[in-house]
Design an enzyme around this catalytic site. Structure first.
Site, PDB file in Angstrom:
ATOM      1  N   SER A   1      -3.145 -26.755   7.287  1.00 54.70           N
ATOM      2  CA  SER A   1      -2.474 -27.827   8.026  1.00 54.70           C
ATOM      3  C   SER A   1      -1.423 -28.434   7.103  1.00 54.70           C
ATOM      4  O   SER A   1      -1.344 -28.072   5.917  1.00 54.70           O
ATOM      5  CB  SER A   1      -3.496 -28.910   8.393  1.00 54.70           C
ATOM      6  OG  SER A   1      -3.988 -29.493   7.190  1.00 54.70           O
TER       7      SER A   1
ATOM      8  N   ASP B   1      -0.501 -24.167   9.930  1.00 56.26           N
ATOM      9  CA  ASP B   1      -1.237 -24.734  11.058  1.00 56.26           C
ATOM     10  C   ASP B   1      -0.726 -26.144  11.392  1.00 56.26           C
ATOM     11  O   ASP B   1      -0.320 -26.889  10.499  1.00 56.26           O
ATOM     12  CB  ASP B   1      -2.723 -24.782  10.650  1.00 56.26           C
ATOM     13  CG  ASP B   1      -3.665 -24.698  11.826  1.00 56.26           C
ATOM     14  OD1 ASP B   1      -3.233 -24.264  12.896  1.00 56.26           O
ATOM     15  OD2 ASP B   1      -4.849 -25.066  11.660  1.00 56.26           O
TER      16      ASP B   1
ATOM     17  N   SER C   1     -15.181 -25.106  16.418  1.00 54.64           N
ATOM     18  CA  SER C   1     -16.429 -25.590  15.810  1.00 54.64           C
ATOM     19  C   SER C   1     -17.271 -26.273  16.870  1.00 54.64           C
ATOM     20  O   SER C   1     -16.759 -27.078  17.653  1.00 54.64           O
ATOM     21  CB  SER C   1     -16.128 -26.608  14.701  1.00 54.64           C
ATOM     22  OG  SER C   1     -15.594 -25.964  13.581  1.00 54.64           O
TER      23      SER C   1
ATOM     24  N   THR D   1     -14.094 -27.273  11.038  1.00 54.67           N
ATOM     25  CA  THR D   1     -15.107 -28.313  10.801  1.00 54.67           C
ATOM     26  C   THR D   1     -16.459 -27.745  10.362  1.00 54.67           C
ATOM     27  O   THR D   1     -17.083 -28.277   9.444  1.00 54.67           O
ATOM     28  CB  THR D   1     -15.298 -29.175  12.069  1.00 54.67           C
ATOM     29  OG1 THR D   1     -14.020 -29.693  12.450  1.00 54.67           O
ATOM     30  CG2 THR D   1     -16.240 -30.342  11.821  1.00 54.67           C
TER      31      THR D   1
ATOM     32  N   ASP E   1       3.057 -28.013  16.597  1.00 53.66           N
ATOM     33  CA  ASP E   1       2.096 -28.775  17.389  1.00 53.66           C
ATOM     34  C   ASP E   1       2.754 -29.988  18.043  1.00 53.66           C
ATOM     35  O   ASP E   1       2.858 -31.058  17.458  1.00 53.66           O
ATOM     36  CB  ASP E   1       0.937 -29.209  16.483  1.00 53.66           C
ATOM     37  CG  ASP E   1      -0.125 -30.000  17.239  1.00 53.66           C
ATOM     38  OD1 ASP E   1       0.076 -30.257  18.439  1.00 53.66           O
ATOM     39  OD2 ASP E   1      -1.137 -30.352  16.620  1.00 53.66           O
TER      40      ASP E   1
ATOM     41  N   HIS F   1     -10.728 -30.594  18.639  1.00 59.31           N
ATOM     42  CA  HIS F   1     -10.777 -30.532  17.179  1.00 59.31           C
ATOM     43  C   HIS F   1     -11.929 -31.380  16.682  1.00 59.31           C
ATOM     44  O   HIS F   1     -12.157 -32.481  17.194  1.00 59.31           O
ATOM     45  CB  HIS F   1      -9.466 -31.058  16.565  1.00 59.31           C
ATOM     46  CG  HIS F   1      -8.363 -30.058  16.579  1.00 59.31           C
ATOM     47  ND1 HIS F   1      -7.103 -30.352  17.010  1.00 59.31           N
ATOM     48  CD2 HIS F   1      -8.337 -28.755  16.201  1.00 59.31           C
ATOM     49  CE1 HIS F   1      -6.341 -29.276  16.894  1.00 59.31           C
ATOM     50  NE2 HIS F   1      -7.063 -28.295  16.413  1.00 59.31           N
TER      51      HIS F   1
HETATM   52  O1  G3H Z   1      -6.491 -25.623  13.519  1.00 60.07           O
HETATM   53  C1  G3H Z   1      -7.664 -25.829  13.169  1.00 60.07           C
HETATM   54  C2  G3H Z   1      -8.745 -25.605  14.101  1.00 60.07           C
HETATM   55  O2  G3H Z   1      -8.354 -25.783  15.397  1.00 60.07           O
HETATM   56  C3  G3H Z   1     -10.080 -26.116  13.684  1.00 60.07           C
HETATM   57  O3  G3H Z   1     -10.815 -26.809  14.649  1.00 60.07           O
HETATM   58  O4  G3H Z   1     -12.224 -28.079  13.059  1.00 60.07           O
HETATM   59  O5  G3H Z   1     -12.768 -28.023  15.478  1.00 60.07           O
HETATM   60  O6  G3H Z   1     -13.081 -25.998  14.073  1.00 60.07           O
HETATM   61  P1  G3H Z   1     -12.317 -27.267  14.296  1.00 60.07           P
HETATM   62 ZN    ZN Z   2      -6.258 -26.546  15.467  1.00 59.28          ZN
END
Ligand code: G3H
Ligand code: ZN
Length: 289
Positions: free
Chosen positions: A48, A79, A217, A239, A101, A184
């Site tokens: 990110s 990301d 996640s 996560t 995004d 997320h």
């Molecule tokens: O871009 C990152 C992901 O979308 C991670 O999502 O933390 O819910 O697994 P998460």
């Molecule tokens: Zn994401």
């Protein structure tokens, strides 16, 4: 070695998904690479804006590309990139893919900015894959007490087929990340909302390009498998890895309070991160447990 575009195409055809995992330091990166090598599957590592600021975007790219130079199909995605300035930085650093995004913007503003991003990136290097995001699903990979404020959860709030079609046509993104019940972060005291598999299938049918599932996640394996069958070609998980890594780190620090060598302290966190990633990759790639 196949390009990322070819790998995603092949996944689309085989109805499997490429695993995307975020990293901000070496232990999670090495864990993911070791598992991918063991299972012989490609992976995408993501950073990110904050993760890449921590490591340095050039350094993150160099790390991943040095592993690729050893013959491993491992790629790097910028990301959740939220400004043209950060897009420029990522393209210059050599990222294989960039997610712009605009999920929290109005539809019109999102279309306008994503279109600018696609035009800019393709003028620099047409091989960089550009992903667009449509619908707000929260913004942090953390443990949650409740669904993030403003996140699309009800049928009416999810990305519609009409919007997805128009967004892809106008912006010419290579891939689309829709809001289909995914969020997320991960709810700690309640199950995650179900994914709307019918919506996944309908969006896929309408747009025809690879779809990306963020925020996986906490979603059940069955839900994720259904989404992959319905047209998801990349699945993002962060996560669950962070939570397991942090728990193992706490434990590692407690077990030997005198220990100061990072490579000893981080051994267990690296191992548990690898365990989470292996479980996910087996589901995404239809491999036996
Ligand atoms: O871009 C990152 C992901 O979308 C991670 O999502 O933390 O819910 O697994 P998460
Ligand atoms: Zn994401």
């Amino acid at each position: 070695m196949k390009t990322l575009k070819q790998i995603i195409k092949a996944a689309e055809k085989k109805k499997v998904a490429v695993g995307h995992f975020n990293f901000a330091e070496m232990s999670v990166l090495r864990a993911a690479v070791d598992v991918a090598e063991k299972l012989k599957v490609p992976i995408i590592m993501g950073t990110s804006e904050s993760e890449r600021a921590f490591m340095g975007p050039d350094q993150a790219v160099t790390l991943v590309k040095s592993l690729r130079a050893m013959g491993l199909p491992i790629f790097i995605n910028a990301d959740h990139t939220k400004s043209l300035e950060r897009v420029r930085e990522a393209a210059a650093a050599g990222y294989d893919a960039i997610l712009f995004d605009g999920g929290s913007l109005s539809f019109e503003e999102n279309v306008k900015l994503t279109k600018e991003v696609v035009e800019y990136v393709k003028s620099i290097n047409p091989d960089i894959i550009v992903e667009g995001e449509l619908g707000y699903i929260g913004s942090s990979s953390k443990l949650l007490k409740e669904v993030p404020e403003g996140a699309a959860i009800t049928k009416e709030q999810l990305t519609t087929v009409k919007e997805a079609k128009e967004f892809v046509k106008e912006t010419k993104v290579d891939m689309l990340a829709p809001a289909v019940g995914n969020i997320h972060g991960m709810l700690v005291n309640a199950p995650e909302p179900n994914l709307d598999l019918a919506r996944v299938r309908a969006i896929k049918k309408a747009v025809g390009i690879p779809l990306v599932l963020h925020g996986a996640s906490g979603n059940t394996d069955n839900d994720v498998k259904g989404a992959i069958r319905g047209g998801i070609s990349i699945v993002h998980v962060s996560t669950e890895i962070r939570a397991a890594w942090r728990k193992a780190l706490n434990n590692s620090l407690k077990v030997d309070e005198e220990e100061i060598a990072p490579y000893r302290i981080l051994k267990a966190p690296r191992e548990v991160a690898g365990e989470v990633i292996e479980k996910k990759l087996r589901v995404f790639n239809k491999l036996k447990k």
